[in-house]
Design a protein around this motif. Structure first.
Motif, short mmCIF file in Angstrom:
data_model
loop_
_atom_site.label_atom_id
_atom_site.label_comp_id
_atom_site.label_asym_id
_atom_site.label_seq_id
_atom_site.Cartn_x
_atom_site.Cartn_y
_atom_site.Cartn_z
N THR A 326 0.85 -1.31 -0.19
CA THR A 326 0.13 0.33 -0.04
C THR A 326 1.32 1.13 0.04
O THR A 326 0.37 2.65 0.07
N SER A 327 1.93 1.40 0.36
CA SER A 327 2.86 2.36 0.41
C SER A 327 4.10 2.02 -0.33
O SER A 327 4.75 0.92 -0.06
N VAL A 328 5.07 2.49 -0.81
CA VAL A 328 6.71 2.52 -0.67
C VAL A 328 7.77 2.57 0.25
O VAL A 328 8.08 1.80 0.25
N ASP A 329 7.27 2.60 1.32
CA ASP A 329 8.01 2.79 3.11
C ASP A 329 7.66 1.08 2.86
O ASP A 329 8.73 0.95 4.02
N GLN A 330 6.67 0.62 1.91
CA GLN A 330 7.07 -1.02 2.95
C GLN A 330 7.79 -1.74 1.65
O GLN A 330 8.00 -2.32 1.85
N LEU A 331 8.64 -1.01 1.12
CA LEU A 331 9.44 -1.63 -0.37
C LEU A 331 10.52 -1.67 0.63
O LEU A 331 10.92 -0.73 1.02
N GLY A 332 11.75 -2.36 -0.22
CA GLY A 332 12.85 -2.84 0.13
C GLY A 332 13.82 -1.01 -1.21
O GLY A 332 14.48 -1.61 -1.95
N VAL A 333 13.99 -0.02 -1.19
CA VAL A 333 13.98 0.59 -2.38
C VAL A 333 14.34 2.05 -1.36
O VAL A 333 13.34 2.88 -0.62
N PRO A 334 14.91 3.07 -1.42
CA PRO A 334 15.46 4.22 -1.20
C PRO A 334 14.09 5.45 -1.21
O PRO A 334 13.14 5.15 -2.01
N ARG A 335 13.91 5.94 -0.64
CA ARG A 335 12.19 6.63 -0.34
C ARG A 335 12.88 7.64 -2.02
O ARG A 335 14.12 8.20 -1.53
N GLY A 336 11.97 8.03 -2.23
CA GLY A 336 12.26 8.33 -3.87
C GLY A 336 12.66 7.62 -4.40
O GLY A 336 12.98 8.39 -5.95
N GLN A 337 12.96 6.56 -4.96
CA GLN A 337 13.34 5.70 -5.98
C GLN A 337 12.44 4.65 -6.13
O GLN A 337 12.97 3.86 -6.78
N VAL A 338 11.21 5.26 -6.61
CA VAL A 338 10.06 4.19 -6.49
C VAL A 338 9.15 5.33 -7.85
O VAL A 338 9.06 6.15 -7.91
N TYR A 339 8.99 4.25 -9.22
CA TYR A 339 8.83 5.39 -10.23
C TYR A 339 7.98 4.35 -10.77
O TYR A 339 7.61 2.79 -11.53
N VAL A 340 6.92 4.94 -10.96
CA VAL A 340 5.43 4.15 -11.50
C VAL A 340 4.79 4.86 -13.19
O VAL A 340 4.76 6.21 -13.10
N GLY A 341 4.41 4.29 -14.29
CA GLY A 341 4.31 4.69 -15.60
C GLY A 341 2.99 4.21 -15.44
O GLY A 341 2.89 3.16 -15.63
N GLY A 342 2.19 4.52 -16.09
CA GLY A 342 0.85 3.94 -17.32
C GLY A 342 0.83 4.92 -18.52
O GLY A 342 0.71 6.29 -18.36
N ALA A 343 0.98 4.13 -19.96
CA ALA A 343 0.84 4.48 -21.35
C ALA A 343 -0.33 5.52 -21.18
O ALA A 343 -1.88 4.74 -20.97
N HIS A 344 -1.02 5.94 -22.42
CA HIS A 344 -2.13 5.75 -22.90
C HIS A 344 -2.70 4.63 -24.07
O HIS A 344 -2.65 3.98 -24.26
N TRP A 345 -4.11 4.52 -22.89
CA TRP A 345 -4.79 3.14 -23.63
C TRP A 345 -4.13 1.98 -22.83
O TRP A 345 -4.00 1.09 -23.87
N ASP A 346 -3.30 2.37 -21.76
CA ASP A 346 -2.98 0.75 -20.89
C ASP A 346 -4.45 0.37 -20.42
O ASP A 346 -4.37 1.24 -19.04
N PRO A 347 -5.32 -0.55 -21.03
CA PRO A 347 -6.24 -1.06 -20.31
C PRO A 347 -5.53 -1.55 -18.66
O PRO A 347 -7.00 -2.54 -17.87
#
Length: 447
Positions: A326-347
């Motif tokens: 539910t949050s980036v804080d639960q991931l073994g990744v430094p704060r600010g280094q989690v990225y997410v992207g979604g394209a146009h018309w990606d179902p």
């Protein structure tokens, strides 16, 4: 919603340079073990106590038994599914393996690589140049063996084609080769033993070695080349060089089981071992390590990175259906280094089918600006915006360039600033062409 998306994907996916494509059906033939050797087959060798001891052992005892086994016993063990299953499915910890390998004499290492290539080639914690030699030997032997089942021979043919050198590619390393069922394979472009920047690309549904390994390896090559162009602006890393892994290291779901998370959990365990193996081999000069995960692969990656058992320096998720995280804080990744992207018309992106959508503001990830207007070739962009679920890592797209910037430690160039007239939404990462290192071929959209 996701059921409709799956139907759309299976009907329209285009494979070249894509991170998801429909699998070519593999005949239901399963090899008893993924093993071949240059000497007599195991059925002709005595299955003595040493082989039985290896089959029954685990952890450090298993490694010690390998070290003290005779060449004849090793050859038999490498053709014993119980022993190879330990190497592939339930091996000792990567640190145990790495320390064990360092303690061996050069002669012992040579004997193990020559006589037990399937075990050594798939054992996380063994150096990657050694695994490449072992796996290539198993590959060649399997292709030359007239008794290799047809489905396995076809799979091995795809792996061989994936390894073919091309003028623009670095050296390729075969770091995983498992022909059980629909198979598993991982090919690194660049040297994982020395590269300062390492990216592991994790695919989503509908992938099989027999169907997509060639195109998936080509996609990893596109990521590699995009990163290589950014060398002048890359942040300092622990050593020079780049390596990108086309990691088909888990069995991905098909249309019959894509709604289940069972394969994601199995894949997460395998991804954890892969990531820890890279760090264990590198010892005191760890690389900058990132994961690039697409679709169901992003769910798999979040399960792995929320387990508390591994960590990476960056995580980039593309077209994600979400997870229980539910949050980036639960991931073994430094704060600010989690990225997410979604394209146009990606179902698939934004559905949150498996839980929380990592693109929602409360998740805390930096959101890549990949949607824009309805025209994927927005005239205001230097890079073409991806369209649909399968264009994220195609050459010429903003998403591929963003992935490369993040991988070389320059996520700040992705998130810093935006074009005149843009009003970024909360948490939105904006593309900034004047801050990119742009190649001439990026100025025109490419197919």
């Amino acid at each position: 919603m996701l059921l409709i998306a799956a139907a759309l994907l299976t009907a329209s996916i285009h494979s070249l340079g894509v991170v998801e494509a429909p699998a070519v059906p593999v005949p239901a033939v399963v090899a008893p073990a993924t093993v071949w050797s240059s000497g007599p087959r195991a059925s002709d060798l005595p299955s003595g106590p040493s082989v039985e001891a290896l089959a029954a052992a685990s952890g450090q005892r298993w490694l010690d038994a390998l070290e003290t086994a005779t060449p004849l016993t090793l050859r038999a063990a490498d053709d014993d599914s119980r022993v190879t299953r330990t190497a592939m499915d339930d091996p000792p910890s990567t640190n145990l393996v790495a320390n064990w390998w360092r303690s061996l004499s050069p002669g012992s290492r040579t004997v193990l690589t020559d006589e037990a290539p399937v075990v050594i080639g798939n054992l996380d914690g063994v150096p990657y140049d050694v695994r490449d030699v072992a796996n290539r030997a198993a590959l060649a032997a399997g292709l030359a063996d007239p008794g290799t089942p047809t489905a396995v021979a076809s799979m091995l043919g795809q792996v061989r084609e994936s390894l073919e050198p091309t003028p623009d590619d670095p050296r390729k390393y075969l770091v995983t080769l498992d022909t059980r069922g629909t198979g598993r394979c991982a090919i690194s472009l660049g040297d994982l033993d020395t590269a300062g920047d390492v990216s592991v690309v994790v695919p989503g549904i509908f992938f099989s070695v027999n169907g997509q390994m060639v195109d998936f390896t080509a996609t990893a090559g596109d990521v590699f080349r995009e990163q290589a162009t950014l060398a002048p602006v890359a942040a300092p890393a622990n050593g020079p060089g780049i390596a990108v892994v086309a990691w088909m290291g888990y069995r991905t779901p098909g249309i019959a089981d894509f709604m289940s998370l069972d394969l994601a959990h199995v894949g997460a365990d395998r991804l954890i071992r892969t990531l820890d193996g890279i760090r264990a081999v590198r010892n005191d000069h760890e690389p900058r390590l990132g994961v690039v995960a697409h679709s169901y692969g992003s769910t798999t990656a979040m399960i792995a990175l929320s387990s508390g058992r591994t960590r990476v320096d960056s995580l980039t998720m593309l077209g994600s259906p979400g997870s229980a995280v539910t949050s980036v804080d639960q991931l073994g990744v430094p704060r600010g280094q989690v990225y997410v992207g979604g394209a146009h018309w990606d179902p698939v992106a934004g559905t949150g089918f498996f839980g929380t959508d990592p693109g929602c503001a409360t998740f805390g990830a930096a959101r890549l600006d990949l949607v824009g207007g309805s025209d994927p070739a927005d005239a205001g962009d230097v890079f073409r915006r991806p369209f649909g679920h399968n264009e994220y890592l195609k050459p010429g797209t903003a998403s591929l360039h963003d992935v490369a910037l993040i991988a070389v430690g320059r996520g700040d160039l992705v998130s810093g600033g935006h074009r005149p007239g843009d009003t970024p939404g909360d948490g939105m990462v904006q593309a900034t062409p004047d801050m990119y290192l742009v190649r001439p071929q990026d100025l025109q959209p490419r197919d």
